[in-house]
Design a protein around this motif. Structure first.
Motif, short mmCIF file in Angstrom:
data_model
loop_
_atom_site.label_atom_id
_atom_site.label_comp_id
_atom_site.label_asym_id
_atom_site.label_seq_id
_atom_site.Cartn_x
_atom_site.Cartn_y
_atom_site.Cartn_z
N ARG A 128 0.84 -1.21 0.00
CA ARG A 128 0.00 0.00 0.00
C ARG A 128 0.86 1.25 0.00
NH1 ARG A 128 -2.84 -2.03 5.40
NH2 ARG A 128 -0.59 -2.15 5.79
N ASN A 129 1.91 1.25 0.83
CA ASN A 129 2.76 2.43 0.98
C ASN A 129 4.04 2.34 0.17
OD1 ASN A 129 0.97 3.53 2.96
ND2 ASN A 129 1.85 2.10 4.45
N LYS A 130 4.22 1.21 -0.54
CA LYS A 130 5.46 0.97 -1.29
C LYS A 130 6.68 1.17 -0.38
CE LYS A 130 3.16 0.26 -5.08
NZ LYS A 130 2.99 -1.13 -5.58
N MET A 131 6.61 0.57 0.80
CA MET A 131 7.69 0.72 1.78
C MET A 131 8.25 -0.65 2.16
SD MET A 131 7.80 2.70 5.46
CE MET A 131 6.87 1.47 6.39
N LEU A 132 9.56 -0.73 2.17
CA LEU A 132 10.25 -1.93 2.63
C LEU A 132 10.74 -1.69 4.05
CD1 LEU A 132 11.69 -4.72 1.96
CD2 LEU A 132 13.73 -3.32 1.52
N THR A 133 10.54 -2.67 4.91
CA THR A 133 11.10 -2.63 6.26
C THR A 133 12.01 -3.84 6.45
OG1 THR A 133 9.18 -1.47 7.17
CG2 THR A 133 10.58 -2.65 8.72
N LEU A 134 13.24 -3.57 6.85
CA LEU A 134 14.20 -4.61 7.18
C LEU A 134 14.50 -4.53 8.67
CD1 LEU A 134 16.79 -4.10 4.28
CD2 LEU A 134 14.92 -5.77 4.36
N ALA A 135 14.65 -5.67 9.31
CA ALA A 135 15.00 -5.67 10.74
C ALA A 135 15.87 -6.87 11.04
CB ALA A 135 13.74 -5.69 11.60
N ARG A 136 16.69 -6.70 12.07
CA ARG A 136 17.64 -7.74 12.48
C ARG A 136 17.62 -7.87 13.99
NH1 ARG A 136 23.99 -7.53 11.64
NH2 ARG A 136 24.46 -9.76 11.65
N ASP A 137 17.84 -9.06 14.51
CA ASP A 137 17.68 -9.33 15.93
C ASP A 137 18.67 -8.57 16.81
OD1 ASP A 137 20.14 -11.06 16.48
OD2 ASP A 137 19.21 -12.24 14.90
N ARG A 138 18.46 -8.65 18.10
CA ARG A 138 19.21 -7.88 19.10
C ARG A 138 20.73 -7.93 18.90
NH1 ARG A 138 17.43 -8.98 25.32
NH2 ARG A 138 15.44 -7.84 25.39
N TYR A 139 21.26 -9.12 18.69
CA TYR A 139 22.71 -9.31 18.73
C TYR A 139 23.33 -9.53 17.35
CZ TYR A 139 20.64 -10.50 23.20
OH TYR A 139 19.86 -10.49 24.32
N GLY A 140 22.48 -9.70 16.32
CA GLY A 140 23.00 -9.98 14.99
C GLY A 140 23.27 -11.45 14.78
N ILE A 141 22.40 -12.30 15.33
CA ILE A 141 22.58 -13.74 15.16
C ILE A 141 22.38 -14.12 13.70
CG2 ILE A 141 21.78 -16.03 15.90
CD1 ILE A 141 20.71 -14.64 18.46
N LYS A 142 21.42 -13.48 13.05
CA LYS A 142 21.13 -13.74 11.65
C LYS A 142 21.60 -12.56 10.79
CE LYS A 142 19.60 -17.84 11.75
NZ LYS A 142 20.34 -18.89 11.04
N PRO A 143 22.30 -12.83 9.70
CA PRO A 143 22.88 -11.76 8.89
C PRO A 143 21.87 -11.13 7.94
CG PRO A 143 23.47 -13.89 7.97
CD PRO A 143 22.69 -14.17 9.23
N LEU A 144 22.16 -9.89 7.54
CA LEU A 144 21.34 -9.19 6.55
C LEU A 144 22.19 -8.10 5.90
CD1 LEU A 144 18.70 -8.58 5.14
CD2 LEU A 144 17.98 -7.26 7.14
N TYR A 145 22.42 -8.24 4.60
CA TYR A 145 23.27 -7.33 3.85
C TYR A 145 22.44 -6.50 2.89
CZ TYR A 145 26.96 -10.44 5.54
OH TYR A 145 27.80 -11.18 6.34
N LEU A 146 22.94 -5.31 2.57
CA LEU A 146 22.21 -4.45 1.64
C LEU A 146 23.18 -3.58 0.85
CD1 LEU A 146 21.74 -1.29 3.16
CD2 LEU A 146 20.82 -2.94 4.76
N ALA A 147 22.71 -3.15 -0.30
CA ALA A 147 23.49 -2.26 -1.17
C ALA A 147 22.55 -1.21 -1.74
CB ALA A 147 24.15 -3.05 -2.30
N ARG A 148 22.91 0.06 -1.55
CA ARG A 148 22.13 1.17 -2.10
C ARG A 148 22.66 1.50 -3.49
NH1 ARG A 148 22.84 5.11 3.03
NH2 ARG A 148 24.89 4.11 2.98
N LEU A 149 21.76 1.51 -4.46
CA LEU A 149 22.15 1.76 -5.84
C LEU A 149 21.52 3.06 -6.33
CD1 LEU A 149 21.73 -1.87 -7.23
CD2 LEU A 149 23.75 -0.83 -6.19
N ALA A 150 21.80 3.40 -7.56
CA ALA A 150 21.29 4.64 -8.14
C ALA A 150 19.77 4.56 -8.31
CB ALA A 150 21.97 4.90 -9.48
N ASP A 151 19.15 5.72 -8.45
CA ASP A 151 17.72 5.82 -8.75
C ASP A 151 16.84 5.22 -7.66
OD1 ASP A 151 18.36 7.03 -11.23
OD2 ASP A 151 18.62 5.05 -12.14
N GLY A 152 17.31 5.27 -6.42
CA GLY A 152 16.47 4.83 -5.31
C GLY A 152 16.33 3.34 -5.15
N MET A 153 17.19 2.57 -5.78
CA MET A 153 17.11 1.11 -5.67
C MET A 153 17.86 0.60 -4.44
SD MET A 153 17.41 -0.61 -9.44
CE MET A 153 18.91 0.24 -9.90
#
Length: 623
Positions: A128-153
């Motif tokens: 509905r809002n075209k919004m992504l939410t990412l979250a990671r646990d308290r201590y970082g037990i599970k990994p999550l990587y990201l890369a910001r690219l051009a044009d808002g990607m």
């Protein structure tokens, strides 16, 4: 439990998502799923552990306006499910913890994440809002990587390889990440060794909408230290809490196993799990000690065998030879992606052995950081004073208040800011000291990393610590740096074999309990984990209770000098080192000669060099 990847801010196609999912197929060989619309795409790979029949992902709310992919386990999902059902939410799965995230997000928004007791990385796409939410646990037990690219990607994934598989970002080394690795054999928080790729910090919720990033911390370590009582009574409370934790953490629709090194952490976890389910087997890693001269005491087989006999636990033993490192280093580095601390290849090997029999294993990782297991080493080395006055507010004044040189007074005037920061770096297992950089690294490489200053990270971490007690502050830094690195290593090396590692000693309830216990019940002089030992004393054999802390690791000091000497010399030959243009061949040669001759123990430096060479070769960097 699983792995996921995705792209937001642009339309994509199923083939791109398939490549991203295939890149992390080892994290989820049991099933796959995809979501696509004009603004986002999600790929998911499943390792089926909870609600095997109805827990497929991506998962949706009733109107399919909320889409969730999730990696990990939510241990309080049944309680949250009941609460959400009472509020009118309709659940379609039998008992999938993922669906709690779907309806929890609808009900509470970002306030959902502090309610979760578990290990998790999650991506929520709100159509509905075209919004992504990412979250990671308290201590970082599970990994999550990201890369910001051009044009808002934004491109993201459970592993870096998923981001590169999108074809939107080519793999390239990050000189700042390399500098951070050589400084600490670790990477702190956001930085990786790959240009343009960052690690989402633990306890973080990140919203991405129209190319705009909003990021907040939903939890941080605090130190109430307000729990009162006799140590005997506190130990009984701790033991009851730990048993409740274990009941939650062994819950699965598949069999659960346990690591057993022979230390008090793995022993306590294994024995508790076995008390609750006598089908729990233990797995131990030992080392071939033939011709080993140095480091023979690193093998703890006598203790793990004692636990097997005394507690009646079925145990499987895997013995590694000196040739294991040579045969597995490239695989190990490939699984890890980002290089990390310690000789972690035995973890990779024992995880592979457990994965032949099961999908879930229990680990004692995290037992030292919050129970005061490392505090003794700081006192023993004279790095901190046994007593500490009320510390002033400025960062380095705080550091001066608890850092000293070999027992000198903490306020000794000759210590300036640079001295204090350098001293603290040495405590944090610094491998390549700052004053060694000019000799160890080529001038050309140092130019590419000009401006790198690891003090910036130390400043930020200590600046956010909510306590002036030196013990709390050391715990805080260890948890934000050393522990996080261990958890990344633990996850990557087990999930490479489609094996989920659970860490019961980082259960929210247990950590919150320990942070509320005054330090006099946690440490005595140079002895750490006093309360933990008293708590599990009725469970563990007496020699385990009395055993001093030992690090788990192979006898590499000796192996490097003898059995592996020729291989190491070839891997780190002057020609190979010169070809990379990062390390100075003369420096590497001197480090090897000192170690081979027994003049100095340079095991950690050599390990770093071997890992870096294998990393360059694996990813075709600096060639």
């Amino acid at each position: 439990m699983c792995g996921f990847a995705g792209i937001v801010g642009t339309s994509t196609d199923r083939e791109v998502l398939r490549r991203m999912g295939d890149a992390i197929a080892h994290r989820g060989p049991d099933d796959q799923g995809y979501y696509l619309d004009e603004s986002a795409g999600l790929a998911f790979r499943r390792l089926s552990i909870v609600d095997v029949d109805t827990g497929a992902q991506p998962m949706y709310n009733e109107t399919r306006e909320i889409v969730v992919v999730f990696n990990g386990e939510i241990y309080n999902h049944r309680t949250l499910r009941k609460e959400l059902q009472a509020k009118g939410h309709v659940f379609r799965t039998h008992h999938a913890d993922t669906e709690v995230l779907v309806h929890g997000w609808e009900e509470w928004g970002t306030a959902l994440f502090p309610r979760l007791n578990g290990m998790f990385a999650v991506a929520i796409w709100d159509t509905r809002n075209k919004m992504l939410t990412l979250a990671r646990d308290r201590y970082g037990i599970k990994p999550l990587y990201l890369a910001r690219l051009a044009d808002g990607m934004l491109v993201f994934g459970s592993e870096i390889r998923a981001i590169h598989a999108s074809g939107l970002l080519a793999p390239a080394p990050d000189p700042y990440g390399i500098m951070e690795y050589f400084s600490f054999q670790n990477l702190w928080y956001e930085r990786t060794m790959f240009r343009g790729v960052e690690h989402c910090p633990p306890a973080t919720v990140l919203n991405w909408r129209d190319g705009v990033r909003q990021q907040d911390r939903f939890w941080d370590i605090t130190f109430p230290r307000s729990r009162r009582g006799r140590r005997k009574d506190l130990a009984a409370e701790h033991r009851a809490c730990l048993l409740d934790v274990m009941k939650r953490q062994i819950a699965a629709d598949v069999g659960v196993k346990s690591y057993l090194s022979g230390g008090i952490d793995s022993t306590a976890i294994t024995v508790a799990a076995h008390k609750l389910d006598n089908a729990v087997q233990a797995y131990s890693c030992t080392f071939d000690l033939h011709d080993v001269t140095d480091g023979i005491d690193s093998d703890e087989r006598e203790y793990s065998r004692l636990v097997e006999t005394a507690c009646g636990i079925d145990r499987i033993e895997l013995e590694l030879s000196s040739g294991t490192l040579e045969s597995v280093l490239s695989e190990y580095v490939g699984a890890l992606e980002d290089l990390r601390m310690g000789m972690g290849y035995p973890v990779y090997m024992i995880a592979g052995r457990v994965a032949q029999d099961a999908k879930v294993v229990l680990s004692g990782t995290g037992g030292d950081e919050f129970h005061g297991g490392y505090i003794g080493r700081y006192v023993a080395t004279g790095a901190v004073q046994a007593t500490n006055p009320v510390a002033p507010r400025s960062l380095y004044a705080r550091l001066r208040a608890f850092l000293g040189a070999g027992g000198a007074a903490a306020s000794t005037p000759q210590w300036n800011d640079q001295d204090v920061a350098s001293r603290y770096r040495s405590i944090l297992n610094a491998v390549l000291k700052p004053d060694m950089a000019a000799e160890a690294l080529t001038a050309e490489f140092r130019r590419t990393a000009a401006g790198f200053n690891v003090d910036d990270h130390l400043d930020r971490i200590l600046g956010s610590c909510p306590s002036d007690d030196w013990r709390d502050r050391i715990l805080y830094v260890d948890a934000k740096t050393y522990l996080h690195g261990l958890l990344v290593l633990e996850d990557k090396l087990s999930m490479a074999h489609s094996l989920e590692t659970r860490v019961p000693l980082l259960d929210n309830e247990l950590v919150d309990f320990v942070l509320d216990v005054p330090w006099e019940h946690l440490i005595e002089g140079q002895t750490g984990k006093v309360l933990f030992r008293e708590s599990v004393k009725p469970w563990v054999p007496a020699p385990i209770y009395a055993k001093p802390k030992m690090g788990f690791g192979p006898p590499d000091v000796s192996w490097y000098r003898h059995a592996l000497r020729d291989w190491i010399s070839a891997m780190l030959s002057p020609d190979r080192i010169a070809k990379r243009g990062v390390l100075e061949p003369a420096f590497v040669r001197r480090v090897l000669e000192e170690h081979f001759a027994g003049v100095r123990n340079n095991t950690y430096l050599i390990w770093s060099f071997l890992n870096f060479e294998a990393w360059c070769e694996r990813f075709r960097f600096y060639s």
